[in-house]
Design a protein around this motif. Structure first.
Motif, PDB file in Angstrom:
ATOM      1  N   VAL B 187      76.230 114.227  26.320  1.00 45.69           N
ATOM      2  CA  VAL B 187      76.999 114.290  25.077  1.00 45.69           C
ATOM      3  C   VAL B 187      77.084 115.734  24.588  1.00 45.69           C
ATOM      4  O   VAL B 187      78.157 116.228  24.223  1.00 45.69           O
ATOM      5  CB  VAL B 187      76.352 113.383  23.998  1.00 45.69           C
ATOM      6  N   PHE B 254      81.108 111.374  15.020  1.00 46.18           N
ATOM      7  CA  PHE B 254      79.896 111.750  15.761  1.00 46.18           C
ATOM      8  C   PHE B 254      79.256 112.993  15.173  1.00 46.18           C
ATOM      9  O   PHE B 254      78.793 113.852  15.902  1.00 46.18           O
ATOM     10  CB  PHE B 254      80.235 112.015  17.226  1.00 46.18           C
ATOM     11  N   HIS B 257      75.858 114.377  16.360  1.00 50.66           N
ATOM     12  CA  HIS B 257      75.898 114.919  17.717  1.00 50.66           C
ATOM     13  C   HIS B 257      76.595 116.271  17.744  1.00 50.66           C
ATOM     14  O   HIS B 257      76.172 117.180  18.451  1.00 50.66           O
ATOM     15  CB  HIS B 257      76.611 113.954  18.660  1.00 50.66           C
ATOM     16  N   SER B 261      74.639 119.539  18.850  1.00 50.28           N
ATOM     17  CA  SER B 261      75.137 120.134  20.093  1.00 50.28           C
ATOM     18  C   SER B 261      75.542 121.578  19.888  1.00 50.28           C
ATOM     19  O   SER B 261      75.122 122.474  20.624  1.00 50.28           O
ATOM     20  CB  SER B 261      76.351 119.374  20.609  1.00 50.28           C
TER      21      SER B 261
END
Lengths: 324, 269
Positions: B187, B254, B257, B261
Motif C-alpha cells: 500500500v 485512505f 495510509h 506512506s
C-alpha cells in the motif's frame, strides 16, 4: 519463459529431497534455509527475479548517466549531429550571470522557506501532540495540500495573489490595508512563492515532527520536572535536542524540494519579474527545450546537482548535532 | 484555559489550510465577475466554468491518459519491485549486496541530472508523443524496492522454507505467500507511486507536445499558462479542481495510509 519454469520445477523436486534430508540431519540450521542442494536453485532464481529491474536500470539510468557526461563536452540541438566543443560549456557556465541569478533566487527561497516551515510545523506538531479530541480531523486537513498536485495549488494562488482582483488583496483592502504586489514586484515575488510552498508542504513536516515528539521518552520530562525545569527549559533542553534528527530531515528535504522548484514559477511568473523567480530547474528547462541547448543544459544540470550535494552536506554538518 | 488556546490555534490552522480549497470550489461555481468578491457564496450558481473547460480542451481524454499511465506504472512498480525486493531480501546469490548498493545509489542522483539525457533517449526510441515515453522510464522505482525489501526481511524464513518443501516455486511463493503478508508495504509503495505519478508535470511537458497524448496535470498547466481560457479565472480554477478530485477522493478514503506512506519516505506529491 515456460521452459524456464519447467526447469525450476524439476529443480524444485530435487530441492525438496535435499530439503528433507537437510531438515532431517541439520534441523537447528533449517531457519537459514541452507542445504547444499537448494543453493543452486536460489542462485538462479535470484538473478531471474532481479534481472528485469537491472536491465531497466542499465537502459534508463546507466545509459543516461554516462550520456550526460558525453553531453558535457558537446553542443547538440537533437536534430543536427553532435559537435565536440571541449570545455566551452563550462566556460559558458561560469560566465552565465542568469544561472547564478537562479542559484541566488533558490538561496533566497530557502532562506525564507526553511525557517518558516520549521516554525509553523513545530507549532502545529506541539498542538497535535497534546492529544486533544478531534486531532485526527486537524491532521487530515493540514495534510491535504501535501497530497494535491502543485499545479492545483499554483493555479489557486495565482488568483489569491493577483494584484487587482486577488482574494488576499481584496481582504486586505477591506480591512483598510494596502494592496501587496505579491507576484508583480521583483522584491515580493520570490517570498510569495516561498510562502505558498510553505503552505503546501508544511503538513508533511507537521507529521514528521509529531512522530518525533511522540518518540521522546516520557521519563526525560519526568527527570526534568524533578530537577525543577520550567516549561521553556524543558522545551529547550529536552524537546529540541531530541528533535534534532527530525530537524535535519526537514532541512534536507525542504532543500532538495527548493532546488527542484519548477511548476510554481513556470505557471505564476514565468521566472519574472526581472528574473526574480527564475529557478535553476526552470532555467535548465528553458535552455534545453526552448533553445535546444542540450549539451549546455546537461552541464547546468550536473553542476546544479553538485551544488545541491554540497549544500546538503554543509547543512548536515552544521545542523546535525549529537546531544546525547 | 490551556485547552481553549490550543483549540483556537488548531482551528486557525484549519481555516488557513482548508479555506482556500473551499473558496476554490465556490469560485469555480461563480460567474467570472464575482470571483474576486469577498462573499463566499455566489449570487448565482453556475456550471458555465466547467462547460467552458470541456469545450476548450479534451480534458476527458487527458484523464484517460493519466489513468492509463498511472495504472501501468503503479502495477509495474509493484510487480517488478517485489521481484527485485524479494531477491534482495530472501534469496542468496552472488553480487546481491552490490546490486542493492547500486539501487541505493540511483536514489541519490537527482532527476534533473537525468532529465536531458533521458529525454534524448526517448527521442531515439521514438517515444515522444506516446504514452510509452511516460510509462516505460518509470516502470521501476528504487524507493519501492527499498520499502518492499525492508518489509520482506521481516517475514520468517520458516514459512518460505515450508512452502519450498511443499514444492512451491519462488514466483508462487512471492505472489501467494509473501504478498498477502506484505499488504502495508505494498500500500505504501503503491500510494507513493500513484500520487507522485498523478501529480508529475515536468516530464510530460518535456515528452508530450500533441494534445491527444497529454496527461491531465500537463493539460491543466498549459491551459492556465497558455491563456487557453482567454485569461478567464473561473475555467482555470474549475480545471484545477477536476485535476485535484481523484487524489482528494482517494485521500479522504485512505487518509491514514496516505499520511503514513508519504511521511515514511518524505516524498511529496
Amino acid at each position: 519463459m515456460p521452459a524456464e519454469l519447467a526447469n525450476t520445477e524439476t529443480e524444485q523436486l530435487e530441492a525438496y529431497r535435499a530439503g528433507v534430508r537437510a531438515a532431517a540431519t541439520r534441523a537447528p540450521d533449517a531457519g537459514r534455509g541452507a542445504g547444499a542442494g537448494r543453493r543452486g536453485v536460489k542462485l538462479n532464481t535470484g538473478y531471474v527475479l532481479v534481472a528485469p529491474y537491472l536491465v531497466h536500470l542499465l537502459i534508463f539510468f546507466g545509459y543516461p548517466l554516462l550520456f550526460s557526461l558525453v553531453l558535457l563536452f558537446h553542443r547538440w540541438d537533437v536534430v543536427t549531429p553532435m559537435e565536440f566543443v571541449g570545455l566551452k560549456n563550462f566556460v559558458r557556465l561560469f560566465q552565465d550571470d542568469l544561472f547564478f541569478r537562479a542559484i541566488l533566487n533558490t538561496g533566497l527561497f530557502l532562506a525564507i522557506h526553511i525557517p518558516l516551515q520549521i516554525l509553523v510545523a513545530l507549532f502545529f506538531a506541539e498542538l497535535l501532540n497534546m492529544r486533544l479530541k478531534g486531532r485526527g480531523l486537524f491532521r487530515t486537513i493540514y495534510f491535504l495540500p501535501v497530497v494535491v498536485s502543485g499545479v492545483v495549488v499554483t493555479i489557486l494562488f495565482q488568483q489569491l495573489f493577483s494584484f487587482d482582483t486577488g482574494y488576499i488583496n481584496n481582504v486586505l483592502t477591506a480591512l483598510g490595508g494596502e494592496r501587496v504586489p505579491w507576484l508583480v514586484s521583483p522584491v515580493w515575488a520570490m517570498p510569495s512563492i516561498a510562502l505558498m510552498a510553505t503552505w503546501k508542504n508544511v503538513g508533511l513536516y507537521v507529521i514528521l515532527f509529531l512522530a518525533g515528539l511522540q518518540n521522546i521518552p516520557e521519563a526525560m520530562y519526568e527527570v526534568a520536572d524533578l530537577e525543577g525545569a520550567n516549561l521553556w527549559e524543558k522545551w529547550w533542553l529536552v524537546t529540541l535536542p531530541m528533535l534534532n534528527p527530525m530537524v535535519v530531515t526537514v532541512v534536507v528535504l525542504s532543500t532538495i524540494g527548493g532546488f527542484s522548484l519548477f511548476i510554481e514559477p513556470y505557471v505564476l511568473t514565468g521566472g519574472g519579474p526581472l528574473n526574480s523567480t527564475l529557478s535553476g530547474l526552470l532555467y535548465i528547462y528553458n535552455q534545453a527545450f526552448s533553445f535546444n541547448h542540450m549539451g549546455y543544459a546537461a552541464t547546468l544540470g550536473l553542476f546544479f546537482a553538485l551544488v545541491i550535494f554540497v549544500v546538503v552536506l554543509l547543512q548536515r554538518r552544521f545542523v546535525e548535532t549529537d546531544f546525547y | 484555559m490551556k485547552k481553549t488556546v490550543a483549540y483556537s490555534a488548531l482551528v486557525l490552522g484549519l481555516v488557513v489550510f482548508a479555506y482556500p480549497f473551499v473558496w476554490m470550489v465556490m469560485a469555480s461555481l461563480k460567474p467570472e465577475l464575482e470571483i474576486g468578491d469577498l462573499a463566499l457564496l455566489p449570487s448565482r450558481w453556475t456550471v458555465e466554468n466547467y462547460t467552458l473547460v470541456f469545450e476548450s480542451i479534451p480534458l476527458g481524454r487527458a484523464f484517460l491518459n493519466s489513468v492509463l499511465v498511472v495504472a501501468a506504472v503503479t502495477a509495474s512498480v509493484l510487480v517488478f519491485g517485489s521481484m527485485a525486493g524479494y531477491a534482495l531480501a530472501k534469496l542468496r546469490w552472488r553480487g546481491r549486496e552490490a546490486v542493492f548498493n547500486l539501487i541505493l545509489f540511483t536514489m541519490m542522483v537527482p532527476f534533473l541530472v537525468m532529465l536531458i539525457p533521458l529525454y534524448t533517449l526517448i527521442v531515439r526510441f521514438g517515444w515522444t508523443d506516446s504514452l510509452l515515453g511516460l510509462i516505460i522510464p518509470f516502470m521501476m522505482s528504487a524507493t519501492a524496492v527499498l520499502i518492499l525489501r525492508q518489509s520482506f526481511l521481516a517475514i520468517p524464513q520458516d514459512i518460505l522454507d515450508a512452502a519450498r518443501i511443499d514444492g512451491c516455486g519462488e514466483g508462487r511463493i512471492l505472489f501467494t505467500i509473501v504478498w498477502p503478508l506484505s499488504i502495508p508495504a505494498l500500500v505504501t509503495a503503491g500510494i507513493i507511486t500513484f500520487v507522485g505519478n498523478w501529480n508529475e508535470v515536468l516530464w510530460p511537458l518535456v515528452v508530450i507536445r500533441q494534445e491527444a497524448w497529454m496527461t491531465m496535470p500537463q493539460m491543466v498547466t498549459l491551459f492556465a499558462v497558455g491563456g487557453g481560457a482567454n485569461a478567464r479565472l473561473g475555467p482555470q480554477l474549475a480545471a484545477a479542481l477536476l485535476l485535484a478530485l481523484p487524489v482528494v477522493v482517494a485521500y479522504l478514503f485512505f487518509q491514514r495510509h496516505f499520511i503514513s506512506s508519504l511521511a515514511s519516505t518524505g516524498l511529496k506529491g
